[in-house]
Structures are given as structure tokens and as C-alpha cells.
Design a protein around this motif. Structure first.
Motif, PDB file in Angstrom:
ATOM      1  N   TYR A  87       0.833  -1.203   0.000  1.00 27.31           N
ATOM      2  CA  TYR A  87       0.000   0.000   0.000  1.00 27.31           C
ATOM      3  C   TYR A  87       0.873   1.261   0.000  1.00 27.31           C
ATOM      4  O   TYR A  87       0.617   2.207  -0.751  1.00 27.31           O
ATOM      5  CB  TYR A  87      -0.910  -0.024   1.231  1.00 27.31           C
ATOM      6  CG  TYR A  87      -1.784   1.195   1.383  1.00 27.31           C
ATOM      7  CD1 TYR A  87      -3.000   1.277   0.724  1.00 27.31           C
ATOM      8  CD2 TYR A  87      -1.393   2.268   2.185  1.00 27.31           C
ATOM      9  CE1 TYR A  87      -3.807   2.395   0.861  1.00 27.31           C
ATOM     10  CE2 TYR A  87      -2.194   3.383   2.332  1.00 27.31           C
ATOM     11  CZ  TYR A  87      -3.398   3.441   1.663  1.00 27.31           C
ATOM     12  OH  TYR A  87      -4.185   4.550   1.779  1.00 27.31           O
ATOM     13  N   GLU A  88       1.904   1.277   0.825  1.00 26.69           N
ATOM     14  CA  GLU A  88       2.772   2.448   0.913  1.00 26.69           C
ATOM     15  C   GLU A  88       3.510   2.694  -0.401  1.00 26.69           C
ATOM     16  O   GLU A  88       3.686   3.849  -0.810  1.00 26.69           O
ATOM     17  CB  GLU A  88       3.779   2.263   2.056  1.00 26.69           C
ATOM     18  CG  GLU A  88       3.158   2.240   3.443  1.00 26.69           C
ATOM     19  CD  GLU A  88       2.618   3.591   3.864  1.00 26.69           C
ATOM     20  OE1 GLU A  88       2.873   4.580   3.167  1.00 26.69           O
ATOM     21  OE2 GLU A  88       1.927   3.662   4.897  1.00 26.69           O
ATOM     22  N   ASN A  89       3.951   1.638  -1.059  1.00 23.48           N
ATOM     23  CA  ASN A  89       4.630   1.806  -2.348  1.00 23.48           C
ATOM     24  C   ASN A  89       3.694   2.390  -3.395  1.00 23.48           C
ATOM     25  O   ASN A  89       4.084   3.274  -4.176  1.00 23.48           O
ATOM     26  CB  ASN A  89       5.195   0.467  -2.827  1.00 23.48           C
ATOM     27  CG  ASN A  89       6.555   0.160  -2.238  1.00 23.48           C
ATOM     28  OD1 ASN A  89       7.113   0.962  -1.488  1.00 23.48           O
ATOM     29  ND2 ASN A  89       7.090  -0.997  -2.546  1.00 23.48           N
ATOM     30  N   MET A  90       2.453   1.928  -3.435  1.00 22.62           N
ATOM     31  CA  MET A  90       1.492   2.479  -4.383  1.00 22.62           C
ATOM     32  C   MET A  90       1.212   3.952  -4.091  1.00 22.62           C
ATOM     33  O   MET A  90       1.195   4.785  -5.002  1.00 22.62           O
ATOM     34  CB  MET A  90       0.186   1.673  -4.351  1.00 22.62           C
ATOM     35  CG  MET A  90       0.276   0.301  -4.979  1.00 22.62           C
ATOM     36  SD  MET A  90      -1.351  -0.440  -5.345  1.00 22.62           S
ATOM     37  CE  MET A  90      -2.041  -0.564  -3.702  1.00 22.62           C
ATOM     38  N   CYS A  91       1.020   4.271  -2.821  1.00 22.10           N
ATOM     39  CA  CYS A  91       0.738   5.669  -2.455  1.00 22.10           C
ATOM     40  C   CYS A  91       1.925   6.567  -2.772  1.00 22.10           C
ATOM     41  O   CYS A  91       1.746   7.728  -3.168  1.00 22.10           O
ATOM     42  CB  CYS A  91       0.398   5.758  -0.972  1.00 22.10           C
ATOM     43  SG  CYS A  91      -1.193   5.027  -0.544  1.00 22.10           S
ATOM     44  N   GLY A  92       3.138   6.042  -2.603  1.00 22.15           N
ATOM     45  CA  GLY A  92       4.323   6.827  -2.932  1.00 22.15           C
ATOM     46  C   GLY A  92       4.371   7.196  -4.404  1.00 22.15           C
ATOM     47  O   GLY A  92       4.645   8.352  -4.759  1.00 22.15           O
ATOM     48  N   HIS A  93       4.072   6.249  -5.275  1.00 24.74           N
ATOM     49  CA  HIS A  93       4.072   6.544  -6.718  1.00 24.74           C
ATOM     50  C   HIS A  93       2.940   7.490  -7.092  1.00 24.74           C
ATOM     51  O   HIS A  93       3.120   8.368  -7.944  1.00 24.74           O
ATOM     52  CB  HIS A  93       3.957   5.238  -7.510  1.00 24.74           C
ATOM     53  CG  HIS A  93       5.254   4.493  -7.613  1.00 24.74           C
ATOM     54  ND1 HIS A  93       5.391   3.198  -7.173  1.00 24.74           N
ATOM     55  CD2 HIS A  93       6.464   4.854  -8.084  1.00 24.74           C
ATOM     56  CE1 HIS A  93       6.626   2.792  -7.389  1.00 24.74           C
ATOM     57  NE2 HIS A  93       7.301   3.785  -7.936  1.00 24.74           N
ATOM     58  N   VAL A 188      -7.114   1.698  -3.927  1.00 30.61           N
ATOM     59  CA  VAL A 188      -6.006   2.522  -4.420  1.00 30.61           C
ATOM     60  C   VAL A 188      -5.559   2.044  -5.800  1.00 30.61           C
ATOM     61  O   VAL A 188      -5.302   2.861  -6.702  1.00 30.61           O
ATOM     62  CB  VAL A 188      -4.829   2.481  -3.423  1.00 30.61           C
ATOM     63  CG1 VAL A 188      -3.632   3.240  -3.975  1.00 30.61           C
ATOM     64  CG2 VAL A 188      -5.259   3.070  -2.093  1.00 30.61           C
ATOM     65  N   TYR A 189      -5.480   0.719  -5.990  1.00 28.59           N
ATOM     66  CA  TYR A 189      -5.024   0.182  -7.274  1.00 28.59           C
ATOM     67  C   TYR A 189      -5.986   0.552  -8.398  1.00 28.59           C
ATOM     68  O   TYR A 189      -5.564   0.994  -9.475  1.00 28.59           O
ATOM     69  CB  TYR A 189      -4.886  -1.335  -7.171  1.00 28.59           C
ATOM     70  CG  TYR A 189      -4.616  -2.008  -8.502  1.00 28.59           C
ATOM     71  CD1 TYR A 189      -3.370  -1.925  -9.096  1.00 28.59           C
ATOM     72  CD2 TYR A 189      -5.631  -2.713  -9.163  1.00 28.59           C
ATOM     73  CE1 TYR A 189      -3.115  -2.530 -10.312  1.00 28.59           C
ATOM     74  CE2 TYR A 189      -5.380  -3.324 -10.371  1.00 28.59           C
ATOM     75  CZ  TYR A 189      -4.139  -3.226 -10.944  1.00 28.59           C
ATOM     76  OH  TYR A 189      -3.909  -3.824 -12.150  1.00 28.59           O
ATOM     77  N   ARG A 190      -7.282   0.377  -8.154  1.00 24.80           N
ATOM     78  CA  ARG A 190      -8.263   0.668  -9.193  1.00 24.80           C
ATOM     79  C   ARG A 190      -8.326   2.166  -9.503  1.00 24.80           C
ATOM     80  O   ARG A 190      -8.393   2.569 -10.668  1.00 24.80           O
ATOM     81  CB  ARG A 190      -9.639   0.175  -8.763  1.00 24.80           C
ATOM     82  CG  ARG A 190     -10.730   0.443  -9.795  1.00 24.80           C
ATOM     83  CD  ARG A 190     -12.107   0.137  -9.243  1.00 24.80           C
ATOM     84  NE  ARG A 190     -13.150   0.568 -10.165  1.00 24.80           N
ATOM     85  CZ  ARG A 190     -14.433   0.646  -9.863  1.00 24.80           C
ATOM     86  NH1 ARG A 190     -14.832   0.314  -8.651  1.00 24.80           N
ATOM     87  NH2 ARG A 190     -15.325   1.035 -10.744  1.00 24.80           N
TER      88      ARG A 190
END
Length: 321
Positions: A87-93, A188-190
Motif C-alpha cells: 500500500y505504501e509503495n502504491m501511495c508513494g508513486h 487505491v489500485y483501481r
């Protein structure tokens, strides 16, 4: 025994390959363990380790069936933290790609809550909304850890009975908290798919989700098959002195096959996805640090120029006097 030793040997060979691939993947990530890419690279390494962790604990579970519950609790504990890392990696990008400016939306009605949350409208994608999702995921992780620890202690004291109401309630709480954490990831992904797809998150997400699905539901699936299709996974008997002696119960054989399939799947997913974690993942962090240093340098130059102008002004004033 019919399959115990062959599956143990084959599983050991597969795990050796798993360890080799994990080492290669770690070596690829080590070069990014510095500067602004240190934290995201460390998270990626932990996610990669999770695939190896499931494989190793499953092999140990075949070797020592009595310890299978404790070994899987170790992998499950590591897994819930990897959900937060992902989750943190996705939010960072998303943050570095200007996704959180308030114009984009977070779609709440996504699986596994697509039906019960259908009436909720999308909300603005802001740092506050993602922070609230993070808090929800952390709470779900905390609940899973408590239930996992309690179940392990009860198993150690030979008091854990899966079909007992207390066991069913504990499993239900763990399942709900797990589904909520996965729901946060899917939201978050969608919502940020267009941004995240350029960092190959589709493959990463499917592999990570597939590994968690196998770890959570494979034993239940095989148990259901054995229950509804009588004789599909029978108990193993051996004739000793003219009598049929029970050697392996059907549930024990299910545990063996669950562990073996987990070894195979975790190794395949690791081999297919470790190359997805590459240098492109860390380019936004390096670019942001570069821009920040350039801004700091330009601000320093401005301050020095102002100081130089003031100094020159003082000298001219003194000469005039």
C-alpha cells in the motif's frame, strides 16, 4: 507413506530454486538501498521475501506436520505487514505523480465490498483520504495479529478447535480484517490504475493477491473437495498382521498437499514477478530528490546574491561617506 517422502524431496529441490531466485531479486534491489529510494526499495525487498517465506514455511510444514500451524502463523504475520508495504509503495508513486491534487477520485465500491458499498459515491483522492485508508489497514493488521497470536497459543495448549464457535468467531474476525485490508489495496489500485500501470503494478498486484489467496483458502478448498467428493483424498491404510492400520488421515494428507502446492505456487509467482521490481520503480523518488536539491541550490544562490548585493551596497555607501 504414499506421497510424504517424494513431495518432501521435490519440495526441497523447488525451495532451492526459490532461494536462488530470491537471492537474484535481492541483489537487483541492493543498488537502490541508498538515498531517497532506500525505504521503497526496502519495502519491495520485504514483499519479494514474502514469496520465499511462504515456500520455506510450507516445506518445513511438510517435514514437521505438528508444527505446521506455528510455521504458517509466522508467514501469515509477515504477510499482513507486506500488505501495508504494498500500500505504501502504491501511495508513494501516486503522490510523486501528482495524483493527490484532489481532481482524481477513489472508487469505494470495489471488490470485495462492491455490493455492500455500491451506494457510496467516489471520494476525492487526497492525502487525507489515503491516510484514513492507511489507518484502517493498520487496524485490520492489528486485529489479525491478535487473532493469530491467540489461535497459536490455543493450538499450543491443544485447545484450538476450528469447528468450535470460538474458533469460528476468531477465523471470521481474521477473514473480515483481511478482506478490509485487501479492499484498501484494491481501492487505491483501481483508482490510480493509469498511473500505477506504468510501474507494472498489474503483475505485482495479481501475483501478491494470488499468493495471499493460496495461503488463506487453499486448505479450505481441498477440505471441501474431500468432504463433498468422498474418496478423492482418502485416508491411507496399511495392512499390518492382517489388519488395516491407519497411517495418514485424510486431513493430514490435505495438509501435506496444501504445503506442497504452496511451495510450487510461491516459487512460480516469484520467478514470474521478481523482474517487475526494477529501476523504473525508483525513478520518481530520485527525480524528486534531484529537483529538491536544485531548488535548494537555487534558493541558496538567491540568498547569496542578496547578501552580495547588500555587501556591495554597504561598500558603496561607505565610499560615498
Amino acid at each position: 507413506l504414499p506421497e510424504y517422502l517424494p513431495l518432501l524431496i521435490i519440495g526441497l529441490i523447488i525451495i532451492i530454486g526459490n532461494v536462488v531466485v530470491s537471492f537474484i531479486a535481492w541483489k537487483r534491489q541492493l543498488q537502490f538501498l541508498e538515498g531517497p529510494s532506500y525505504i521503497p526499495a526496502l519495502r519491495s525487498m520485504m514483499i519479494i521475501v514474502a514469496f520465499g517465506m511462504f515456500g520455506v514455511t510450507s516445506l518445513a510444514g511438510i517435514y514437521s506436520l505438528r508444527s505446521s500451524q506455528y510455521l504458517h502463523s509466522i508467514a501469515d504475520t509477515f504477510e499482513v505487514f507486506c500488505i501495508l508495504f504494498f500500500y505504501e509503495n502504491m501511495c508513494g508513486h501516486l503522490r510523486l505523480n501528482q495524483f493527490l491534487d484532489g481532481t482524481d477520485k477513489l472508487f469505494i465500491s470495489t471488490p470485495p465490498c462492491c455490493c455492500c458499498l455500491r451506494f457510496l459515491k467516489p471520494i476525492s483522492a487526497t492525502k487525507l483520504s489515503l491516510r484514513r485508508l492507511r489507518i484502517g489497514i493498520i487496524v485490520s493488521i492489528f486485529l489479525q495479529l491478535i487473532m493469530q497470536f491467540t489461535r497459536t497459543l490455543r493450538t499450543f495448549e491443544c485447545q484450538y478447535v476450528p469447528d468450535h464457535p470460538t474458533g469460528l468467531i476468531a477465523n471470521l474476525i481474521m477473514l473480515i480484517s483481511f478482506l478490509f485490508a485487501m479492499w484498501g489495496l484494491i481501492v487505491v489500485y483501481r483508482s490510480g490504475y493509469n498511473t500505477l500501470s506504468q510501474y507494472k503494478y498489474t503483475g505485482k498486484f495479481l501475483a501478491f493477491k494470488g499468493m495471499i489467496f493460496i495461503s488463506k483458502f487453499l486448505y479450505t478448498i481441498l477440505s471441501s473437495i474431500a468432504s463433498y467428493a468422498k474418496g478423492s483424498i482418502p485416508s491411507y491404510y496399511v495392512q499390518i498382521n492382517g489388519k488395516n492400520e491407519l497411517i495418514l488421515k485424510d486431513k493430514t494428507r490435505i495438509k501435506i498437499w496444501t504445503n506442497f502446492i504452496t511451495i510450487v505456487v510461491s516459487t512460480l509467482l516469484l520467478a514470474l514477478t521478481y523482474k517487475l521490481y526494477d529501476a523504473r520503480d525508483y525513478e520518481p523518488y530520485l527525480d524528486a530528490a534531484k529537483l529538491s536539491s536544485e531548488d535548494d541550490r537555487s534558493q541558496t544562490d538567491i540568498v547569496l546574491n542578496i547578501a552580495a548585493e547588500k555587501s556591495n551596497g554597504h561598500k558603496i555607501h561607505e565610499e560615498h561617506i
